[in-house]
Design a protein around this motif. Structure first.
Motif, short mmCIF file in Angstrom:
data_model
loop_
_atom_site.label_atom_id
_atom_site.label_comp_id
_atom_site.label_asym_id
_atom_site.label_seq_id
_atom_site.Cartn_x
_atom_site.Cartn_y
_atom_site.Cartn_z
N THR A 174 0.82 -1.21 0.00
CA THR A 174 0.00 0.00 0.00
C THR A 174 0.85 1.27 0.00
OG1 THR A 174 -0.11 -0.01 2.43
CG2 THR A 174 -1.89 -1.14 1.22
N ARG A 175 2.10 1.15 0.39
CA ARG A 175 3.01 2.31 0.39
C ARG A 175 4.09 2.04 -0.66
NH1 ARG A 175 3.74 6.85 3.24
NH2 ARG A 175 5.88 7.64 3.58
N VAL A 176 3.81 2.49 -1.88
CA VAL A 176 4.66 2.21 -3.04
C VAL A 176 5.29 3.52 -3.51
CG1 VAL A 176 4.73 1.31 -5.39
CG2 VAL A 176 3.15 0.30 -3.71
N ALA A 177 6.61 3.54 -3.63
CA ALA A 177 7.32 4.74 -4.09
C ALA A 177 7.54 4.67 -5.60
CB ALA A 177 8.66 4.86 -3.37
N ARG A 231 14.23 8.64 5.57
CA ARG A 231 13.11 9.27 6.26
C ARG A 231 12.25 8.23 6.96
NH1 ARG A 231 12.96 12.46 1.29
NH2 ARG A 231 11.37 11.07 0.45
N ALA A 232 11.41 8.72 7.84
CA ALA A 232 10.43 7.84 8.50
C ALA A 232 9.37 7.43 7.48
CB ALA A 232 9.79 8.57 9.68
N GLY A 233 8.72 6.34 7.74
CA GLY A 233 7.66 5.88 6.85
C GLY A 233 8.19 5.35 5.54
N ARG A 234 9.14 4.44 5.61
CA ARG A 234 9.73 3.88 4.40
C ARG A 234 8.67 3.16 3.56
NH1 ARG A 234 15.27 0.73 6.22
NH2 ARG A 234 16.61 2.59 6.50
N PRO A 235 8.83 3.18 2.23
CA PRO A 235 7.93 2.39 1.38
C PRO A 235 8.28 0.90 1.48
CG PRO A 235 9.64 3.38 0.05
CD PRO A 235 9.81 3.94 1.45
N SER A 236 7.30 0.07 1.17
CA SER A 236 7.56 -1.37 1.13
C SER A 236 7.86 -1.85 -0.28
CB SER A 236 6.37 -2.14 1.70
OG SER A 236 5.21 -1.91 0.90
N ALA A 237 7.65 -0.98 -1.27
CA ALA A 237 7.88 -1.35 -2.66
C ALA A 237 8.26 -0.10 -3.45
CB ALA A 237 6.64 -2.00 -3.27
N VAL A 238 9.00 -0.30 -4.54
CA VAL A 238 9.46 0.81 -5.37
C VAL A 238 9.24 0.46 -6.84
CG1 VAL A 238 11.42 2.26 -6.04
CG2 VAL A 238 11.23 1.43 -3.67
N VAL A 239 8.68 1.43 -7.57
CA VAL A 239 8.60 1.38 -9.04
C VAL A 239 9.66 2.33 -9.58
CG1 VAL A 239 7.20 1.87 -11.08
CG2 VAL A 239 6.15 0.80 -9.07
N VAL A 240 10.47 1.87 -10.52
CA VAL A 240 11.55 2.70 -11.08
C VAL A 240 11.24 3.00 -12.54
CG1 VAL A 240 14.03 2.95 -11.35
CG2 VAL A 240 13.14 1.48 -9.54
N GLY A 241 11.47 4.27 -12.94
CA GLY A 241 11.02 4.74 -14.25
C GLY A 241 11.86 4.39 -15.45
N ASN A 242 13.12 3.97 -15.29
CA ASN A 242 13.88 3.45 -16.43
C ASN A 242 15.06 2.62 -15.93
OD1 ASN A 242 16.15 5.10 -15.93
ND2 ASN A 242 15.66 6.55 -17.54
N ASN A 243 15.76 1.95 -16.86
CA ASN A 243 16.76 0.99 -16.41
C ASN A 243 18.04 1.64 -15.89
OD1 ASN A 243 17.87 1.74 -18.87
ND2 ASN A 243 17.56 -0.24 -19.85
N ALA A 244 18.36 2.85 -16.34
CA ALA A 244 19.53 3.53 -15.77
C ALA A 244 19.29 3.81 -14.29
CB ALA A 244 19.80 4.84 -16.52
N MET A 245 18.07 4.23 -13.95
CA MET A 245 17.75 4.51 -12.55
C MET A 245 17.59 3.21 -11.74
SD MET A 245 15.24 7.83 -12.78
CE MET A 245 13.91 6.92 -13.58
N ALA A 267 10.03 -3.18 -8.89
CA ALA A 267 9.55 -3.40 -10.26
C ALA A 267 9.99 -2.20 -11.08
CB ALA A 267 8.04 -3.55 -10.28
N CYS A 268 10.39 -2.42 -12.33
CA CYS A 268 10.99 -1.33 -13.08
C CYS A 268 10.50 -1.28 -14.52
CB CYS A 268 12.52 -1.45 -13.07
SG CYS A 268 13.15 -3.03 -13.66
N TYR A 269 10.53 -0.10 -15.08
CA TYR A 269 10.28 0.10 -16.51
C TYR A 269 11.63 -0.06 -17.22
CZ TYR A 269 7.78 1.67 -20.64
OH TYR A 269 7.17 1.71 -21.88
#
Length: 356
Positions: A174-177, A231-245, A267-269
């Motif tokens: 539910t907390r996805v960056a 920071r406080a309130g870390r995400p449990s999942a991350v979406v990344v916008g391209n492969n360099a990132m 998960a990444c683009y």
């Protein structure tokens, strides 16, 4: 050519047909001409031919080749399609810098390429595109859209990124960056829009601090992700916008001592050629780069043949490659439908689907 013709016992027009492939000749005649060419050291004069035909049979490709692994794949795809069509490809690295981009397209125009394929920087509309228009160089924008009325082909971004975030929501996050790419690019804005759509539709945490700027660079992405997890309130999942990132994100998570997917789902683009060769294997959106490159070259050749064609804008629908970095149970694939619609004209209402 006259020397080759005398040595082969044919006329000069036959030598021209053998060299240029403009008319079938018998195998014996072709062999005689090729032997004479080898004996005399004759070399086809491409410059002289270009003066006679007003065509150099060369295309230019300008993109940020060194900054992103994705563009190396695009170069291969475009070069293969250009070579199959009888064209030579000239490359220029723009570094996504406005001044360098301008220099590259100016040099390509000065070399009288028959057309330029450009992956535009955020500032292309200010100088590079006006230069190409003023020079009358046929232009196709590839991988990234702009608001200009030019031929363009790019991947679908909104649905694809929404699918990534949606899959993470399906497995309980539910907390996805989101790590967002370079500002000013349509691809960055569209991928962010896909993420935000899923956040709104699925009732995920809409904390603005969960969206961080990775600048489409590994170093900047690593810094942004490190700051996010400090920071406080870390995400449990991350979406990344391209492969360099993605490279920078994984480096930052490693340096923080966080394991993917045990501590953070990812998960990444953009897929990598080696995405399934290490653990965790990356769950990623895979662009159909060969199709995009082939279609970009086809659009260019159509534009060269008929400059009066109306401008076209097309999307190539990517596929979601479900692997292990998302952390879901084995065998639980994303809720998407396999499809291979090919290039989709923008504005037709057809959105396509993603293959799992």
């Amino acid at each position: 050519m006259a020397d080759v013709a005398r040595l082969a016992g044919v006329n000069a027009s036959t030598v021209s047909h053998v060299v240029n492939g403009t008319r079938p000749v018998s195998d014996g005649t072709r062999e005689a001409v090729l032997r004479a060419i080898a004996q005399t050291g004759y070399r086809h004069n491409a410059l002289a031919r270009s003066l006679a035909t007003s065509s150099t049979t060369t295309l230019g490709l300008a993109s940020s080749i060194s900054a992103n692994p994705h563009f190396a794949d695009l170069v291969r795809a475009v070069e293969s399609a250009a070579r199959a069509a009888g064209y030579t490809l000239l490359l220029g690295d723009t570094h996504d810098d406005a001044e360098q981009e301008l220099r590259v397209v100016q040099e390509l125009a000065d070399r009288r390429v028959d057309g330029v394929l450009l992956a535009p920087s955020p500032h292309a509309g200010e100088r590079a595109l006006p230069l190409l228009r003023a020079a009358g160089v046929p232009t196709v924008l590839v991988d990234r859209f702009t608001d200009d009325g030019l031929d363009q082909i790019a991947p679908e971004n909104v649905e694809a990124t929404a699918a990534l975030a949606g899959h993470l929501a399906d497995i309980g996050h539910t907390r996805v960056a989101m790590v967002v790419g370079m500002p000013g690019l349509h691809s960055s804005a569209e991928r962010l829009a896909g993420y935000r759509r899923t956040v709104a539709e699925r009732g995920l945490d809409d904390d603005p601090a969960l969206v961080v700027a990775g600048g489409s660079e590994p170093g900047r992405a690593a810094e942004a992700v490190a700051a996010l997890f400090a920071r406080a309130g870390r995400p449990s999942a991350v979406v990344v916008g391209n492969n360099a990132m993605t490279i920078g994100t994984m480096r930052a998570l490693r340096d923080l001592g966080l394991r993917v997917p045990d501590d953070v789902a990812l998960a990444c683009y953009d897929d990598f050629e080696w995405s399934d060769l290490f653990e965790p294997r990356l769950t990623a959106i895979a662009q159909d780069v060969p199709r995009m490159g082939a279609r970009a070259v086809a659009m260019m050749l159509e534009r060269i043949a008929d400059p009066a064609l109306p401008a076209r804008a097309e999307r190539v629908v990517p596929a979601l490659r479900h692997r292990t970095s998302c952390g879901c149970r084995p065998g639980r694939a994303p809720r998407t439908t396999a499809s291979d619609p090919g290039p989709v004209p923008v504005g037709t209402g057809g959105r396509g689907t993603l293959g799992a």
